[in-house]
Each structure stands twice: as C-alpha cells, then as structure tokens.
Design a protein around this motif. Structure first.
Motif, short mmCIF file in Angstrom:
data_model
loop_
_atom_site.label_atom_id
_atom_site.label_comp_id
_atom_site.label_asym_id
_atom_site.label_seq_id
_atom_site.Cartn_x
_atom_site.Cartn_y
_atom_site.Cartn_z
N ILE A 64 0.81 -0.99 -0.02
CA ILE A 64 0.05 -0.11 -0.02
C ILE A 64 0.69 1.34 0.12
N CYS A 65 0.63 2.04 -1.00
CA CYS A 65 1.57 3.29 -1.18
C CYS A 65 2.96 3.22 -1.19
N LEU A 66 3.49 3.49 0.02
CA LEU A 66 5.04 3.03 -0.21
C LEU A 66 5.31 1.70 -0.59
N GLY A 67 4.39 0.94 0.32
CA GLY A 67 4.21 -0.46 0.00
C GLY A 67 4.43 -1.02 -1.28
N ALA A 68 3.22 -0.49 -2.09
CA ALA A 68 3.26 -0.93 -3.39
C ALA A 68 4.65 -0.50 -4.26
N GLN A 69 5.11 0.78 -3.87
CA GLN A 69 6.35 0.94 -4.48
C GLN A 69 7.52 0.11 -4.07
N LEU A 70 7.48 -0.41 -2.92
CA LEU A 70 8.70 -1.39 -2.73
C LEU A 70 8.31 -2.85 -3.35
N VAL A 71 7.09 -3.00 -3.36
CA VAL A 71 6.65 -4.41 -4.39
C VAL A 71 7.16 -4.32 -5.69
N GLY A 126 11.90 -5.47 -9.78
CA GLY A 126 12.65 -5.10 -10.77
C GLY A 126 12.20 -3.82 -11.51
N ALA A 127 11.07 -2.90 -11.11
CA ALA A 127 10.56 -2.05 -11.41
C ALA A 127 10.67 -0.74 -10.52
N ALA A 128 11.55 0.27 -11.09
CA ALA A 128 11.79 1.55 -10.15
C ALA A 128 10.61 2.21 -10.07
N PHE A 129 10.41 2.78 -8.91
CA PHE A 129 8.95 3.61 -8.53
C PHE A 129 9.44 5.16 -9.30
N ASP A 130 8.16 5.73 -9.30
CA ASP A 130 8.21 7.09 -10.23
C ASP A 130 7.30 8.08 -9.22
N ASP A 186 4.27 9.67 -4.97
CA ASP A 186 4.86 8.82 -5.82
C ASP A 186 3.73 7.86 -6.30
N MET A 187 4.30 6.98 -7.08
CA MET A 187 3.52 5.69 -7.24
C MET A 187 4.51 4.52 -8.03
N PRO A 188 3.96 3.29 -7.84
CA PRO A 188 4.67 2.03 -8.17
C PRO A 188 5.34 2.10 -9.77
N GLY A 189 6.42 1.50 -9.61
CA GLY A 189 6.80 1.14 -11.21
C GLY A 189 6.24 0.11 -11.57
N LEU A 190 6.30 -0.11 -12.88
CA LEU A 190 5.78 -1.24 -13.71
C LEU A 190 6.70 -2.31 -14.22
N THR A 191 6.45 -3.54 -13.91
CA THR A 191 7.15 -4.60 -14.52
C THR A 191 6.60 -5.04 -16.01
N ALA A 192 7.38 -5.71 -16.77
CA ALA A 192 6.85 -6.12 -18.02
C ALA A 192 5.49 -7.02 -17.76
N ASP A 193 5.36 -7.73 -16.90
CA ASP A 193 4.12 -8.38 -16.78
C ASP A 193 3.16 -7.72 -15.87
N ALA A 194 3.47 -6.48 -15.50
CA ALA A 194 2.45 -5.87 -14.55
C ALA A 194 1.10 -5.43 -15.33
N THR A 195 -0.04 -5.22 -14.77
CA THR A 195 -1.28 -4.89 -15.27
C THR A 195 -1.82 -3.93 -14.49
N TYR A 215 0.73 -7.45 -10.36
CA TYR A 215 1.92 -7.89 -10.70
C TYR A 215 1.91 -9.38 -11.02
N SER A 216 0.93 -9.91 -10.49
CA SER A 216 0.87 -11.51 -10.83
C SER A 216 -0.64 -11.80 -10.06
N ARG A 217 -1.12 -12.93 -10.23
CA ARG A 217 -2.25 -13.26 -9.62
C ARG A 217 -2.35 -13.06 -7.88
N TYR A 218 -1.21 -13.25 -7.42
CA TYR A 218 -1.55 -12.84 -5.88
C TYR A 218 -0.47 -11.92 -5.27
N VAL A 219 0.14 -11.07 -6.10
CA VAL A 219 0.79 -9.74 -5.83
C VAL A 219 0.30 -8.67 -6.52
#
Length: 240
Positions: free
Chosen positions: A90-97, A102-106, A145-154, A169-173
């Motif tokens: 959540i928030c900072l936590g989302a950015q850490l996930v 492998g996706a830098a926060f923005d 801020d906001m979380p970064g997006l991996t290639a598989d993120a939706t 980021y995946s079915r359970y993340v």
C-alpha cells in the motif's frame, strides 16, 4: 491464513486491512519497524504479507531514516513472491513491491490527499477479484509517488491525478497506491502528523484539507476492499 504486516509509522495504521484479518480469524503478526521490530527472516510462517505506507520513499536510506531498511524489505517481498505467498503493498509498500520485482518507482503527476474516485481499467473490470465492485468508486489517497511497472504488470485502476492506482503484478501480488484501508482513526492520525504540510498544499487540485478529510465516508470503500481480500484469500487458499 497467517497474515503479516510491515508497519512503518504509528500514523500509517493498517486500518481496514487489519479489521478484515481479525474478522476472518487470521493469525496476525506485525513488524512495527518504527518501534524496532525485526522483519521476518524468510517467507516461512507467512501466507499473506501486507506492506503499509509511510512518508519514506523506496530510495530513502538508513542514514536518513534508521528504522527503514528498504533493501531488507524488498528482499523479504521477493522471498514471499518466490515462495508463492500473497503480497499486497500500500502506497510506499506498493512502490517497494514494484522495486522488489525490478521496476523502479516514479513520481506521481500529482499529489493526492483525500477521497477521490478511481476508475477500473478494462483489465480491472474483468479481474476476478475486482469484478462487480463498480467501474468508478471513491478511495482514500495520501501520496506523491507511484509504483513502477514490470513487463508483466497490469494497471487495474487509475485516477485523474495518478495513472497507477491499483497494479497487479501477478495473480497474488498487488500494489495499491490508493488507501482503501482508511478509517476515521487512520485519517485523524495522518492529519495530526501532517496538518502544517496540508496547509501548504491548499492550492493543489487533488488535496483536501482537514475538515473535508474528516467528513469523508470511507465505509463503502472499506467494504469493497474486504470483498477484494476475501476473493484473493479464497483463491490463494484454494490452490492447495
């Protein structure tokens, strides 16, 4: 379900996330890092990891904030993902996930503080854990801020002020930039910590002031969050 919370500050409480876990009879544990609690050494004993928000950024160093070790948190998140545990940031936590994957926060295009609508994307409306919650609904916000997006993120939800509100980021993340856990007590703690800062944001389009923050009704938002969590937990448990 064994649910572990990482809490960064006393004024960034788990709110409706913990209310849900208690109501469902989960085994609950905490790493209140602001009180010196250690992080779990591994994913063992965790079914669901929930990483809360905070005023830090993923780039904050231990020199800047001794109780916040971003590298250690990202390592635990990565270990939980590798072990097929469920993870919500959540928030900072989302950015850490995002960073752990492998996706830098923005930086977000806008500061958002208050209650503003998010809209589900096409993928969000079709998502099994979000379907039927409404195309657009109000959620809490408190971020720059906001979380970064991996290639598989939706991207599952966006808002007028930020294009990444809920990320799968995946079915359970998942990363929730929005704060669907806000309760009146959570908001009051944030106001007490940030009231002077809020006054300096009075001219920003997506920032509410204390009177409006206190007047917002977060009940429906909490109920939608609990529906999402129920579906996630049932699906995760049902794999076994």
């Amino acid at each position: 379900m064994r649910t572990h919370f990482i809490v960064h500050e006393s004024f960034e409480a788990p709110g409706a996330y913990e209310d849900w876990a208690r109501a469902r009879g989960h085994e609950i544990s905490h790493s209140r890092v602001h009180e010196g609690d250690p992080l779990p050494r591994s994913a063992d004993g965790i079914d669901l990891l929930i990483v809360m928000g905070g005023p830090q950024r993923p780039s904050t160093t231990t020199e800047e904030c001794p109780h916040f070790d971003a590298a250690a948190e990202k390592a635990l998140i990565a270990a939980c993902v590798a072990a097929d545990r469920a993870v919500i940031g959540i928030c900072l936590g989302a950015q850490l996930v995002g960073e752990a994957l492998g996706a830098a926060f923005d930086s977000s295009p806008n500061t958002e503080i208050g209650s503003f609508p998010v809209s589900l994307t096409d993928a969000g409306r079709e998502h099994p854990f979000l379907a039927g919650l409404g195309d657009t609904f109000d959620t809490g916000h408190w971020h720059n801020d906001m979380p970064g997006l991996t290639a598989d993120a939706t991207v599952l939800a966006t808002s007028a002020g930020c294009p990444r509100q809920i990320v799968g980021y995946s079915r359970y993340v998942y990363g929730f930039q929005c704060h669907m856990e806000f309760t009146p007590a959570c908001v009051e703690a944030l106001i007490e910590h940030s009231e002077k800062e809020l006054a300096t944001f009075a001219d920003r389009p997506y920032v509410q002031q204390p009177d409006q923050l206190r007047a917002n009704d977060y009940t429906e938002m909490n109920a939608k969050l609990m529906t999402f969590l129920d579906r996630l937990a049932a699906d995760h448990t049902g794999r076994e």
